[in-house]
Write an enzyme that holds these catalytic residues in place. Sequence first.
Site, PDB file in Angstrom:
ATOM      1  N   ASN A  13      37.284  30.002  30.411  1.00 16.18           N
ATOM      2  CA  ASN A  13      38.366  29.798  31.388  1.00 16.18           C
ATOM      3  C   ASN A  13      38.114  28.450  32.050  1.00 16.18           C
ATOM      4  O   ASN A  13      37.252  28.326  32.907  1.00 16.18           O
ATOM      5  CB  ASN A  13      38.324  30.948  32.407  1.00 16.18           C
ATOM      6  N   TRP A  14      38.893  27.460  31.620  1.00 19.51           N
ATOM      7  CA  TRP A  14      38.660  26.094  32.138  1.00 19.51           C
ATOM      8  C   TRP A  14      39.202  25.929  33.554  1.00 19.51           C
ATOM      9  O   TRP A  14      38.993  24.903  34.174  1.00 19.51           O
ATOM     10  CB  TRP A  14      39.293  25.057  31.194  1.00 19.51           C
ATOM     11  N   LYS A  15      39.944  26.910  34.038  1.00 25.49           N
ATOM     12  CA  LYS A  15      40.541  26.856  35.376  1.00 25.49           C
ATOM     13  C   LYS A  15      41.305  25.537  35.568  1.00 25.49           C
ATOM     14  O   LYS A  15      41.896  25.041  34.624  1.00 25.49           O
ATOM     15  CB  LYS A  15      39.455  27.091  36.435  1.00 25.49           C
ATOM     16  N   HIS A  98      43.556  37.166  37.257  1.00 22.77           N
ATOM     17  CA  HIS A  98      42.250  36.627  37.663  1.00 22.77           C
ATOM     18  C   HIS A  98      42.148  36.706  39.186  1.00 22.77           C
ATOM     19  O   HIS A  98      43.147  36.520  39.889  1.00 22.77           O
ATOM     20  CB  HIS A  98      42.115  35.185  37.175  1.00 22.77           C
ATOM     21  N   GLU A 100      41.167  34.682  41.294  1.00 20.06           N
ATOM     22  CA  GLU A 100      41.648  33.487  42.004  1.00 20.06           C
ATOM     23  C   GLU A 100      43.167  33.519  42.147  1.00 20.06           C
ATOM     24  O   GLU A 100      43.714  33.007  43.124  1.00 20.06           O
ATOM     25  CB  GLU A 100      41.153  32.225  41.288  1.00 20.06           C
ATOM     26  N   GLU A 165      35.154  41.245  36.379  1.00 21.40           N
ATOM     27  CA  GLU A 165      34.618  40.060  37.038  1.00 21.40           C
ATOM     28  C   GLU A 165      34.389  40.361  38.514  1.00 21.40           C
ATOM     29  O   GLU A 165      35.324  40.228  39.329  1.00 21.40           O
ATOM     30  CB  GLU A 165      35.597  38.897  36.917  1.00 21.40           C
ATOM     31  N   GLY A 171      31.362  31.943  40.026  1.00 18.39           N
ATOM     32  CA  GLY A 171      31.010  30.604  40.499  1.00 18.39           C
ATOM     33  C   GLY A 171      29.874  30.577  41.507  1.00 18.39           C
ATOM     34  O   GLY A 171      29.653  29.559  42.169  1.00 18.39           O
ATOM     35  N   SER A 210      29.489  34.007  36.494  1.00 16.33           N
ATOM     36  CA  SER A 210      28.210  33.296  36.378  1.00 16.33           C
ATOM     37  C   SER A 210      27.469  33.575  35.071  1.00 16.33           C
ATOM     38  O   SER A 210      26.246  33.640  35.048  1.00 16.33           O
ATOM     39  CB  SER A 210      27.312  33.598  37.586  1.00 16.33           C
ATOM     40  N   GLY A 231      33.504  30.819  33.120  1.00 19.47           N
ATOM     41  CA  GLY A 231      34.169  29.762  33.866  1.00 19.47           C
ATOM     42  C   GLY A 231      33.375  28.465  33.776  1.00 19.47           C
ATOM     43  O   GLY A 231      33.483  27.709  32.807  1.00 19.47           O
ATOM     44  N   GLY A 232      32.555  28.208  34.785  1.00 18.74           N
ATOM     45  CA  GLY A 232      31.830  26.938  34.891  1.00 18.74           C
ATOM     46  C   GLY A 232      31.130  26.507  33.617  1.00 18.74           C
ATOM     47  O   GLY A 232      31.240  25.344  33.203  1.00 18.74           O
TER      48      GLY A 232
END
Length: 250
Positions: A13-15, A98, A100, A165, A171, A210, A231-232
């Site tokens: 997930n490149w967000k 998600h 977010e 999640e 993150g 994470s 993600g990251g």
Amino acid sequence: MRPLIARPLIAGNWKMNLLRGPAVALAEALRAGAGGIAAELLVCPPAITLPAVAAVLAGGPIALGGQDCHMAPEGAHTGDIAAPMLVDAGASYVILGHSERRQNHGETDEQVREKTVAALAAGLVPIVCVGETAEQRDAGNATEVVGWQLSGSLPKGFAGVVAYEPIWAIGTGRTPSEAEVADMHGFIRAELERQFGAGGAPIRILYGGSVKPGNAAALLAVPEVGGALVGGASLAAADFLAIARAAPGG
Ligand code: PGA
């Protein structure tokens, strides 16, 4: 006999990251390094870089997904992206609900369910995200919260992917223990089978929050963990590929 669960899915997930140049470079590096990886690979760039990334990934082993879609197939919805548009741009998956989006855009379970229906109608595989806050876990309500999210967000006949999640793990570098992941994934599997009967058994349940090269093998080996939503660490080709190689059979 328990139906065969598909090979692990490792989704990036490149967000809201990477302009077109770096997005294309990352896609090229992933494509170059994906040979021999047993897991199914997926990247979800922002909608605006999706076509450029699709051009790099076309005909290769890495699938493409969106990060959200609207519940309507078209219409007067300024700034939104319809599921058929994601398909048209080369996507086969879409992340929905998600945390977010639930937090920043006030998305409700009902809206997530409507989006999931729209994604399935367009031929996309929805990845529906659920997960509790730190306060909810500390209060002992994690499974109850996730149970409500599952019954509210998944439509009848759901055929897609669920991602667990925990919001406090996203993150932050913190992850639940393997026992906590096992408990929650076991609970989610039981809920899916309760909601969908036999149809709940083959639904892949990803863990997200994470995930890094250093913890991926342990997390991916937990029973009922069918892959990862990253993600990251999905923004660095070497890290994402290392996570994919850590998947069982990888
Ligand atoms: P993270 O994000 O890997 O950076 O924790 C995961 C996600 O939000 O999907």
